[in-house]
Design a protein around this motif. Structure first.
Motif, PDB file in Angstrom:
ATOM      1  N   SER A  56      11.514  15.133  -6.522  1.00 56.71           N
ATOM      2  CA  SER A  56      12.245  15.568  -7.595  1.00 56.71           C
ATOM      3  C   SER A  56      12.092  16.848  -8.116  1.00 56.71           C
ATOM      4  O   SER A  56      12.814  17.634  -8.470  1.00 56.71           O
ATOM      5  CB  SER A  56      11.888  14.437  -8.761  1.00 56.71           C
ATOM      6  N   THR A  57      10.889  17.408  -8.217  1.00 53.96           N
ATOM      7  CA  THR A  57      10.531  18.444  -8.607  1.00 53.96           C
ATOM      8  C   THR A  57      11.158  19.594  -7.542  1.00 53.96           C
ATOM      9  O   THR A  57      11.691  20.661  -8.021  1.00 53.96           O
ATOM     10  CB  THR A  57       8.899  18.642  -8.533  1.00 53.96           C
ATOM     11  N   ALA A  58      10.977  19.417  -6.470  1.00 56.79           N
ATOM     12  CA  ALA A  58      11.572  20.569  -5.415  1.00 56.79           C
ATOM     13  C   ALA A  58      12.912  20.364  -5.579  1.00 56.79           C
ATOM     14  O   ALA A  58      13.514  21.408  -5.490  1.00 56.79           O
ATOM     15  CB  ALA A  58      11.196  20.022  -4.129  1.00 56.79           C
ATOM     16  N   GLY A  59      13.497  19.150  -5.755  1.00 63.98           N
ATOM     17  CA  GLY A  59      15.053  19.157  -6.069  1.00 63.98           C
ATOM     18  C   GLY A  59      15.480  19.809  -6.979  1.00 63.98           C
ATOM     19  O   GLY A  59      16.740  20.733  -7.085  1.00 63.98           O
TER      20      GLY A  59
ATOM     21  N   PRO B 197       0.805  -1.371   0.082  1.00 60.83           N
ATOM     22  CA  PRO B 197      -0.103   0.019  -0.163  1.00 60.83           C
ATOM     23  C   PRO B 197       0.733   1.302   0.117  1.00 60.83           C
ATOM     24  O   PRO B 197       0.313   2.267  -0.226  1.00 60.83           O
ATOM     25  CB  PRO B 197      -0.961  -0.097   1.483  1.00 60.83           C
ATOM     26  N   LEU B 198       2.012   1.112   0.353  1.00 63.85           N
ATOM     27  CA  LEU B 198       2.895   2.097   0.419  1.00 63.85           C
ATOM     28  C   LEU B 198       3.511   2.777  -0.976  1.00 63.85           C
ATOM     29  O   LEU B 198       4.111   3.927  -1.039  1.00 63.85           O
ATOM     30  CB  LEU B 198       3.813   2.161   1.493  1.00 63.85           C
TER      31      LEU B 198
ATOM     32  N   ALA C  87       4.304   9.247  -5.178  1.00 63.92           N
ATOM     33  CA  ALA C  87       3.872  10.458  -5.307  1.00 63.92           C
ATOM     34  C   ALA C  87       4.933  11.445  -4.841  1.00 63.92           C
ATOM     35  O   ALA C  87       5.386  12.481  -5.112  1.00 63.92           O
ATOM     36  CB  ALA C  87       2.514  10.777  -4.638  1.00 63.92           C
ATOM     37  N   LEU C  88       5.481  10.892  -3.542  1.00 63.21           N
ATOM     38  CA  LEU C  88       6.679  11.532  -2.719  1.00 63.21           C
ATOM     39  C   LEU C  88       7.737  11.864  -3.516  1.00 63.21           C
ATOM     40  O   LEU C  88       8.405  12.853  -3.579  1.00 63.21           O
ATOM     41  CB  LEU C  88       6.814  10.870  -1.412  1.00 63.21           C
ATOM     42  N   ALA C  89       7.975  10.668  -4.273  1.00 60.65           N
ATOM     43  CA  ALA C  89       9.250  10.823  -5.201  1.00 60.65           C
ATOM     44  C   ALA C  89       9.137  11.952  -6.316  1.00 60.65           C
ATOM     45  O   ALA C  89      10.219  12.765  -6.553  1.00 60.65           O
ATOM     46  CB  ALA C  89       9.624   9.601  -5.673  1.00 60.65           C
TER      47      ALA C  89
END
Length: 287
Positions: free
Chosen positions: A200-203, A187-188, A194-196
């Motif tokens: 990646s966008t923030a990084g 389930p994770l 989504a977190l990745a």
């Protein structure tokens, strides 16, 4: 996210396997034709080629006898089965849509790495030569290192065997652990994806914002280093001069320490030697 295309169907794999088998049969037919051509070529005429023909017949008979054994036939079947499996598993991967971006990635990596490899080739060659000299100089230590490694491996062998026995006996528990981990992590996975993507966008934004100041800082550091180069060279010269002046003192101290160690060893040997060997007394003064 883009979906991965499905692999070829079972019919496609069977078709590739049949094609591989047909090609193998054609190769065997070609080998038979070449053998017949060779026999016709060495056909004896007026006594010429009789010895060659005799040797060829003996060799052919031995090969036929060897190939007729059950072991040889089983080996041939295994070779054909292996080739069929390789063709069945490799051909779909070669024509799979995923292989196209992989080839593009390998091409891009090759084009990007070639200038880097050309630039570092002299340094790598020099480092390799120095490493070879070091290995050659330390060759007397290699037998001792090999013996220590062999002893360590022999000591670890019972531990590995015991661990293998424990894991083999605990196979049901391991299966339960694997199933529990799978149920807990499945389930994770969407959340992690989504977190990745967010990370990646923030990084990427952080890198874009940090690159101009980093470039300015690098240019300033390069200018400072260029300006301070005479000071650095002078400091290196002072350090080398100090080491050259300390070298005789260090050699003298090492020689005195060695003499003292030898004298101590002689005295300890005389003290622990049997009482019957006290007729000779050896005294060694430190150098």
């Amino acid at each position: 996210m883009a979906t991965i295309p499905s692999l070829p169907s079972r019919d496609d794999m069977l078709r590739v396997a049949r094609s591989t088998t047909d090609i193998t049969g054609q190769l065997l037919d070609t080998a038979g034709n070449l053998t017949r051509i060779a026999i016709n070529t060495f056909d004896p005429r007026d006594g010429s080629g009789a010895e060659v023909l005799r040797v060829l017949r003996e060799t052919t008979a031995e090969l036929a006898e060897a190939s007729a054994s059950p072991q040889a036939q089983e080996a041939f079947y295994r070779i054909v089965d292996t080739l069929t499996r390789l063709g069945t598993s490799g051909a779909p991967l070669a024509v799979h849509p995923v292989s196209e971006p992989v080839r593009a990635l390998l091409t891009a990596l090759g084009d990007s790495l070639l200038p880097v490899l050309d630039a570092v080739e002299p340094a790598v060659e020099e480092f390799t030569n120095a490493l070879g000299d070091l290995v050659e100089a330390s060759s007397p230590l290699l037998p001792a290192a090999a013996g220590a490694a062999a002893g360590a491996l022999l000591a670890l062998t019972p531990v590995l065997r015991a661990a293998a026995d424990v894991l083999r006996e605990s196979s049901p528990e391991l299966s339960r652990i694997a199933e529990a981990l799978t149920d807990a992590l499945a389930p994770l996975m969407p959340l992690q994806v989504a977190l990745a993507e967010r990370a990646s966008t923030a990084g990427a934004g952080v890198v874009r914002a940090a690159l101009p100041p980093l470039a300015d800082l690098t240019e300033a550091a390069a200018a400072t280093t260029k300006a301070a180069r005479p000071v650095l060279v002078a400091g290196e010269e002072l350090l080398v001069s100090a080491l050259e002046q300390l070298q005789p003192m260090l050699l003298g101290a090492a020689a005195r320490a060695g003499g003292l160690a030898r004298a101590t060893a002689v005295r300890v040997s005389a003290a622990v030697s049997p009482a019957g060997d006290r007729g000779i007394v050896v005294a060694v003064a430190p150098a």
